[in-house]
Design an enzyme around this catalytic site. Sequence first.
Site, PDB file in Angstrom:
ATOM      1  N   SER A  84       0.857  -1.196   0.000  1.00 26.91           N
ATOM      2  CA  SER A  84       0.000   0.000   0.000  1.00 26.91           C
ATOM      3  C   SER A  84       0.888   1.240   0.000  1.00 26.91           C
ATOM      4  O   SER A  84       1.544   1.518  -1.016  1.00 26.91           O
ATOM      5  CB  SER A  84      -1.012  -0.020   1.147  1.00 26.91           C
ATOM      6  OG  SER A  84      -0.390  -0.004   2.407  1.00 26.91           O
ATOM      7  N   HIS A  93      -2.918  -0.792  -2.956  1.00 27.11           N
ATOM      8  CA  HIS A  93      -4.047   0.015  -2.486  1.00 27.11           C
ATOM      9  C   HIS A  93      -4.032   1.372  -3.173  1.00 27.11           C
ATOM     10  O   HIS A  93      -2.988   1.993  -3.293  1.00 27.11           O
ATOM     11  CB  HIS A  93      -3.949   0.256  -0.977  1.00 27.11           C
ATOM     12  CG  HIS A  93      -4.243  -0.965  -0.176  1.00 27.11           C
ATOM     13  ND1 HIS A  93      -3.946  -1.072   1.145  1.00 27.11           N
ATOM     14  CD2 HIS A  93      -4.820  -2.145  -0.517  1.00 27.11           C
ATOM     15  CE1 HIS A  93      -4.319  -2.252   1.609  1.00 27.11           C
ATOM     16  NE2 HIS A  93      -4.847  -2.930   0.613  1.00 27.11           N
ATOM     17  N   ASP A  97      -3.762  -5.151   5.997  1.00 28.05           N
ATOM     18  CA  ASP A  97      -4.332  -5.965   4.918  1.00 28.05           C
ATOM     19  C   ASP A  97      -3.206  -6.736   4.237  1.00 28.05           C
ATOM     20  O   ASP A  97      -2.236  -6.129   3.782  1.00 28.05           O
ATOM     21  CB  ASP A  97      -5.061  -5.071   3.898  1.00 28.05           C
ATOM     22  CG  ASP A  97      -5.586  -5.868   2.712  1.00 28.05           C
ATOM     23  OD1 ASP A  97      -6.042  -7.021   2.930  1.00 28.05           O
ATOM     24  OD2 ASP A  97      -5.543  -5.355   1.584  1.00 28.05           O
TER      25      ASP A  97
END
Lengths: 190, 274
Positions: free
Chosen positions: A11, A38, A130
Site C-alpha cells: 500500500s 491500495h 491488509d
Amino acid sequence: MTYELIAIGTSLGGLSALKTLLRSLPTAFPAALAIVQHRHKESDQGLSSFLQKFTVLPVHEVEDKERIQPGHVYFAPADYHLLVEYGYFSLSVDEPVSYARPSIDVLLESASDIYDERVIGVLLTGANHDGVQGLRSLKARGGMTIVQAPDTAESPILPEAAIAAVNVDWVLPLSDIAPRLIHLCGAAGV
Amino acid sequence: MGILKPDDVDIHLLIEGLYYRYGYDFRNYAKASLKRRIHSFLKAEHLSSVPELQAQMLRDRACADRLLLGLTVNTTAMFRDPSFYIAFRQQVVPLLRTYPFFRIWHAGCSTGQEVYSMAILLQEAGLYHRCRIYATDANDRVLQTARQGIYPYKQMQEYTQLYLKAGGQRTFSEYYTAHYNNAILRPFLRERIVFGEHNLVTDGSFNEFNVIICRNVLIYFDQMLQNQVHELFYNSLCKFGILGLGKQETIRFTKYETAYDDLAKAEKLYRRRS
C-alpha cells in the site's frame, strides 16, 4: 517446486517499491505476477501504464476472466477485488476486506486456494494490516512467503505485522527481492 | 469435470443442494468469490463447516433464505463510476435523440441507485419523457428498496460528489427531499421506470431494447453463464442497440466479441453490429 504465480501486496510507498522490483525482472520470466496496490477507488489506469515504463514484462489492469499467462504482470483494478480461478482471473465488488478493495488478503487467499504450494506471496511496504491474514493462509497451504525488510520499507507497518504473525520464509531488503524471485522461479523443475 | 479438492467438493454439493432443494441456481457462478461469501456466511451463522451448513440449509428454509441474501452482492451508488455517465451523455445520448421513443433495460439493478442516476441523466438531456426503463433484479428484497427510492441521507454527500463528477448540470438536492435520516427521491424520477423481478440465469427475453445496461453483475458468473447471458442480451437488443458493461468487464472473452463495435472503449459501451 515450480512456482506459477507470484502474488504481491503493498500500500503506502508501493509505487516506488514496485518500480524497483519490476525493473529487475527479465523478459520471459517464467511465472505470472498478480499485484494489489491500495489506491483511491476512482483512480484510472495511470498506475499500470506508469509501471509499464519500467519493465519489459507486459503490464495489464485486469479485466474480468482474463487468462493468466506466465511472464505477464496483472494489477488489481481500482475498486475491485482480484481473485484467482483455474487459469484466469475474476473480479468482485464484494464489501471491502480489511477496509480495502482491492484487498491483498483476498488475492493471497484465492491464489493459494487455486495454486497451493505453487504460489509465492510477497508483502512490500504498507501502512495497514491488509495482507497479513492472506499471507498466513498462503503459508499454511505450503506456499512460499517473502516480506520486505521493514528497515528498507517506506512504511514498515505491514512488513512488521506480517513478520510478527507468520513464520516468513524470506525477509529481504527490497533490492534482493527480485533476484530471489528469479532464483526461486528459475530453479523450476530442478 | 476434473478431480476436485475436498473443500471444493463441499462447496459444489452445497450449491447443488441449494438448487435441487429450492431452485436457487448458483451452479455457474464464479467460484472464487462465491467461496469467499460462503465462508463469511459460515462465520456469521457460527457454523464450523460447509457440510454443516448444507445439512441445516436443506431442512431450514429461513437459513436457506439468509444464505441466498449472503450470496448476493449489492454494491451500488448513484453515479457510480462518473466517467461512465460522461461517456453515455457524449456517445449514447446523441443516438437516442434520433428515436421518438426508446427502451432501456437495466439488468441487475439492485437497490436502484444507478437506475435513478440514468433517469436524472436523461431528464437533463431532455429525453426522459421519451423513454421507458425496465429495471430488473433477481432479488425481490432489493427491488422493494429500488421501488421506494428512499436512501439514507448520509449517503447524499457522496452521491452529490459523484453527480458533479458525472457532469450533472443542476443542483443534486433538487432531486430529493430530506425526511429525518432519509433522502426521498422526487416521484417524477420514477415515472418512466418499471421495476420487475427477472433472473438472468433462468429467465428469457421480455422485450426489444435500444439500450441494455448490466454493470458488475456478470463478473459473478463463470464464462459459460456469461456467454448464455450475452446471448440473451444480444437477442434482446435492436439493431445497433447499445450494451453498457462495468468498468473492468469486457465482451472480449465471450462468444459475442465480434458481434459489437466499441462505442466508448474505456467505459465498456458497445454497439450491436447489425
